[in-house]
Scaffold this motif. Structure first.
Motif, PDB file in Angstrom:
ATOM      1  N   GLU A   4      -0.913  17.049 -11.046  1.00  0.00           N
ATOM      2  CA  GLU A   4      -2.370  17.025 -10.887  1.00  0.00           C
ATOM      3  C   GLU A   4      -2.923  15.612 -11.069  1.00  0.00           C
ATOM      4  O   GLU A   4      -3.749  15.156 -10.282  1.00  0.00           O
ATOM      5  CB  GLU A   4      -3.007  17.983 -11.910  1.00  0.00           C
ATOM      6  N   ARG A   5      -2.462  14.912 -12.096  1.00  0.00           N
ATOM      7  CA  ARG A   5      -2.942  13.539 -12.310  1.00  0.00           C
ATOM      8  C   ARG A   5      -2.453  12.624 -11.189  1.00  0.00           C
ATOM      9  O   ARG A   5      -3.201  11.781 -10.695  1.00  0.00           O
ATOM     10  CB  ARG A   5      -2.473  13.012 -13.669  1.00  0.00           C
ATOM     11  N   ALA A   6      -1.198  12.800 -10.768  1.00  0.00           N
ATOM     12  CA  ALA A   6      -0.660  11.980  -9.675  1.00  0.00           C
ATOM     13  C   ALA A   6      -1.495  12.170  -8.413  1.00  0.00           C
ATOM     14  O   ALA A   6      -1.845  11.191  -7.739  1.00  0.00           O
ATOM     15  CB  ALA A   6       0.803  12.336  -9.418  1.00  0.00           C
ATOM     16  N   GLU A   7      -1.828  13.418  -8.099  1.00  0.00           N
ATOM     17  CA  GLU A   7      -2.616  13.683  -6.893  1.00  0.00           C
ATOM     18  C   GLU A   7      -4.021  13.101  -7.016  1.00  0.00           C
ATOM     19  O   GLU A   7      -4.583  12.622  -6.033  1.00  0.00           O
ATOM     20  CB  GLU A   7      -2.657  15.187  -6.621  1.00  0.00           C
ATOM     21  N   ARG A   8      -4.579  13.123  -8.226  1.00  0.00           N
ATOM     22  CA  ARG A   8      -5.907  12.519  -8.423  1.00  0.00           C
ATOM     23  C   ARG A   8      -5.841  11.016  -8.157  1.00  0.00           C
ATOM     24  O   ARG A   8      -6.728  10.440  -7.534  1.00  0.00           O
ATOM     25  CB  ARG A   8      -6.414  12.798  -9.845  1.00  0.00           C
ATOM     26  N   LEU A   9      -4.770  10.368  -8.623  1.00  0.00           N
ATOM     27  CA  LEU A   9      -4.638   8.917  -8.421  1.00  0.00           C
ATOM     28  C   LEU A   9      -4.382   8.582  -6.953  1.00  0.00           C
ATOM     29  O   LEU A   9      -4.704   7.476  -6.505  1.00  0.00           O
ATOM     30  CB  LEU A   9      -3.518   8.351  -9.291  1.00  0.00           C
ATOM     31  N   LEU A  37       5.936   7.660  -1.050  1.00  0.00           N
ATOM     32  CA  LEU A  37       4.866   8.525  -1.543  1.00  0.00           C
ATOM     33  C   LEU A  37       4.063   9.137  -0.390  1.00  0.00           C
ATOM     34  O   LEU A  37       3.547  10.245  -0.518  1.00  0.00           O
ATOM     35  CB  LEU A  37       3.928   7.748  -2.470  1.00  0.00           C
ATOM     36  N   THR A  38       3.913   8.389   0.703  1.00  0.00           N
ATOM     37  CA  THR A  38       3.194   8.891   1.870  1.00  0.00           C
ATOM     38  C   THR A  38       3.873   8.359   3.124  1.00  0.00           C
ATOM     39  O   THR A  38       4.536   7.320   3.094  1.00  0.00           O
ATOM     40  CB  THR A  38       1.721   8.412   1.902  1.00  0.00           C
ATOM     41  N   THR A  39       3.688   9.059   4.221  1.00  0.00           N
ATOM     42  CA  THR A  39       4.216   8.581   5.498  1.00  0.00           C
ATOM     43  C   THR A  39       3.314   7.459   6.020  1.00  0.00           C
ATOM     44  O   THR A  39       2.173   7.290   5.558  1.00  0.00           O
ATOM     45  CB  THR A  39       4.233   9.715   6.544  1.00  0.00           C
ATOM     46  N   LEU A  40       3.802   6.736   6.994  1.00  0.00           N
ATOM     47  CA  LEU A  40       3.001   5.679   7.616  1.00  0.00           C
ATOM     48  C   LEU A  40       1.739   6.273   8.248  1.00  0.00           C
ATOM     49  O   LEU A  40       0.663   5.680   8.156  1.00  0.00           O
ATOM     50  CB  LEU A  40       3.837   4.931   8.658  1.00  0.00           C
ATOM     51  N   GLU A  41       1.869   7.449   8.861  1.00  0.00           N
ATOM     52  CA  GLU A  41       0.701   8.099   9.478  1.00  0.00           C
ATOM     53  C   GLU A  41      -0.352   8.437   8.423  1.00  0.00           C
ATOM     54  O   GLU A  41      -1.550   8.258   8.645  1.00  0.00           O
ATOM     55  CB  GLU A  41       1.136   9.373  10.224  1.00  0.00           C
ATOM     56  N   GLU A  42       0.089   8.929   7.262  1.00  0.00           N
ATOM     57  CA  GLU A  42      -0.850   9.255   6.176  1.00  0.00           C
ATOM     58  C   GLU A  42      -1.522   7.986   5.652  1.00  0.00           C
ATOM     59  O   GLU A  42      -2.726   7.981   5.368  1.00  0.00           O
ATOM     60  CB  GLU A  42      -0.120   9.973   5.040  1.00  0.00           C
ATOM     61  N   THR A  80       4.409   2.945  -9.109  1.00  0.00           N
ATOM     62  CA  THR A  80       5.430   3.236 -10.118  1.00  0.00           C
ATOM     63  C   THR A  80       4.923   4.286 -11.100  1.00  0.00           C
ATOM     64  O   THR A  80       5.644   5.229 -11.450  1.00  0.00           O
ATOM     65  CB  THR A  80       5.814   1.940 -10.872  1.00  0.00           C
ATOM     66  N   LEU A  81       3.674   4.133 -11.562  1.00  0.00           N
ATOM     67  CA  LEU A  81       3.077   5.128 -12.460  1.00  0.00           C
ATOM     68  C   LEU A  81       3.032   6.489 -11.775  1.00  0.00           C
ATOM     69  O   LEU A  81       3.384   7.514 -12.384  1.00  0.00           O
ATOM     70  CB  LEU A  81       1.664   4.698 -12.871  1.00  0.00           C
ATOM     71  N   ILE A  82       2.620   6.519 -10.512  1.00  0.00           N
ATOM     72  CA  ILE A  82       2.511   7.800  -9.807  1.00  0.00           C
ATOM     73  C   ILE A  82       3.874   8.464  -9.668  1.00  0.00           C
ATOM     74  O   ILE A  82       4.008   9.675  -9.869  1.00  0.00           O
ATOM     75  CB  ILE A  82       1.820   7.594  -8.444  1.00  0.00           C
ATOM     76  N   ARG A  83       4.910   7.694  -9.370  1.00  0.00           N
ATOM     77  CA  ARG A  83       6.262   8.269  -9.288  1.00  0.00           C
ATOM     78  C   ARG A  83       6.684   8.828 -10.645  1.00  0.00           C
ATOM     79  O   ARG A  83       7.311   9.879 -10.723  1.00  0.00           O
ATOM     80  CB  ARG A  83       7.269   7.216  -8.816  1.00  0.00           C
ATOM     81  N   ARG A  84       6.352   8.112 -11.712  1.00  0.00           N
ATOM     82  CA  ARG A  84       6.697   8.581 -13.063  1.00  0.00           C
ATOM     83  C   ARG A  84       5.978   9.897 -13.371  1.00  0.00           C
ATOM     84  O   ARG A  84       6.561  10.830 -13.923  1.00  0.00           O
ATOM     85  CB  ARG A  84       6.326   7.517 -14.101  1.00  0.00           C
ATOM     86  N   LEU A  85       4.701   9.972 -12.992  1.00  0.00           N
ATOM     87  CA  LEU A  85       3.941  11.205 -13.218  1.00  0.00           C
ATOM     88  C   LEU A  85       4.550  12.372 -12.439  1.00  0.00           C
ATOM     89  O   LEU A  85       4.687  13.482 -12.971  1.00  0.00           O
ATOM     90  CB  LEU A  85       2.476  11.007 -12.797  1.00  0.00           C
ATOM     91  N   PHE A 106       0.826  -1.212   0.000  1.00  0.00           N
ATOM     92  CA  PHE A 106       0.000   0.000   0.000  1.00  0.00           C
ATOM     93  C   PHE A 106       0.859   1.260   0.000  1.00  0.00           C
ATOM     94  O   PHE A 106       0.629   2.189   0.763  1.00  0.00           O
ATOM     95  CB  PHE A 106      -0.988   0.002   1.180  1.00  0.00           C
ATOM     96  N   ASP A 107       1.836   1.281  -0.879  1.00  0.00           N
ATOM     97  CA  ASP A 107       2.714   2.433  -1.024  1.00  0.00           C
ATOM     98  C   ASP A 107       1.908   3.573  -1.641  1.00  0.00           C
ATOM     99  O   ASP A 107       1.512   3.512  -2.799  1.00  0.00           O
ATOM    100  CB  ASP A 107       3.892   2.051  -1.919  1.00  0.00           C
ATOM    101  N   GLY A 108       1.638   4.590  -0.865  1.00  0.00           N
ATOM    102  CA  GLY A 108       0.893   5.733  -1.372  1.00  0.00           C
ATOM    103  C   GLY A 108      -0.609   5.646  -1.186  1.00  0.00           C
ATOM    104  O   GLY A 108      -1.284   6.655  -1.143  1.00  0.00           O
ATOM    105  N   VAL A 109      -1.157   4.457  -1.085  1.00  0.00           N
ATOM    106  CA  VAL A 109      -2.605   4.234  -0.992  1.00  0.00           C
ATOM    107  C   VAL A 109      -3.310   5.009  -2.114  1.00  0.00           C
ATOM    108  O   VAL A 109      -3.954   6.022  -1.900  1.00  0.00           O
ATOM    109  CB  VAL A 109      -3.204   4.584   0.386  1.00  0.00           C
ATOM    110  N   HIS A 110      -3.159   4.485  -3.334  1.00  0.00           N
ATOM    111  CA  HIS A 110      -3.766   5.104  -4.512  1.00  0.00           C
ATOM    112  C   HIS A 110      -5.164   4.529  -4.765  1.00  0.00           C
ATOM    113  O   HIS A 110      -5.662   3.722  -3.979  1.00  0.00           O
ATOM    114  CB  HIS A 110      -2.845   4.957  -5.720  1.00  0.00           C
ATOM    115  N   ILE A 111      -5.793   4.932  -5.863  1.00  0.00           N
ATOM    116  CA  ILE A 111      -7.180   4.534  -6.120  1.00  0.00           C
ATOM    117  C   ILE A 111      -7.328   3.025  -6.308  1.00  0.00           C
ATOM    118  O   ILE A 111      -8.385   2.469  -6.018  1.00  0.00           O
ATOM    119  CB  ILE A 111      -7.795   5.306  -7.309  1.00  0.00           C
TER     120      ILE A 111
END
Length: 194
Positions: free
Chosen positions: A175-180, A69-74, A163-168, A22-27
């Protein structure tokens, strides 16, 4: 939501486990956790998100470890917002990495009284990543828990991944990364509980 550091701390009823880094907890992660939450609600069980205190590569291959991408707290705040009753945050150590996939999953299912295990179809776990969705299905049949494999989520035709989010982010598409990374964003395909 209660945070556990060991599966032996769990004192709840039956559980539905959502497994992942759950790195980043994306959509895509949000879809998986929502699926686990829905199943837990249907079964009267606790929804438990199982993750690690750090990215596994930071222990296994520090030179290849990705930026966080996010902290453990996030991450835990997102788990709670998605309806998790518990977050099991295991310390990722060389000893844990050396555990066989079967031993890891058996201990988790038994200690957490799991009635279902929910993973993404590309999830890998255990020694050298030998555990996969197929193994979870086989062990579910033997140990009497439901193995739920959640299909991937796509955005603009691309598989949503950290990986996609880091690339973005590295190419300036913030903006797209934050949406994901928004757990409330709509997705092209939302899996439904079985």
């Amino acid at each position: 939501m209660q945070i556990l550091r060991s599966e032996r701390e769990y004192t709840g009823k039956a559980s539905v486990l959502a497994l992942g880094t759950f790195d980043g907890v994306h959509i895509g992660h949000a879809a998986l956790i929502r699926c686990a939450h829905g199943i837990a609600a249907d079964l009267g069980a606790d929804c438990v998100v199982c993750t690690f205190d750090r990215h596994p590569l930071s222990v296994l291959h520090p030179e290849r470890a990705p930026a966080q991408l996010t902290t453990l707290e996030e991450k835990c705040a997102k788990f709670a917002a998605l309806g998790a009753d518990y977050a099991l945050v295991r310390a990722f150590t060389p000893e844990l990495a050396a555990q066989s996939a079967e031993a890891y999953l058996t201990a988790l299912v038994q200690n957490m009284r799991a009635v279902a295990v929910v993973v993404g179809e590309n999830h890998r776990f255990g020694f050298h990543g030998q555990g996969d969705a197929r193994l979870i299905g086989e062990m579910g049949a033997k140990m009497d828990f439901a193995a739920v494999i959640v299909p991937p989520v796509y955005d603009e035709g691309e598989l949503v991944s950290s990986t996609l989010i880091r690339r973005l982010l590295s190419s300036g598409q913030r903006e797209r990364a934050e949406r994901l990374l928004s757990i409330h964003a709509p997705t092209e395909n939302r899996p439904s509980p079985p």
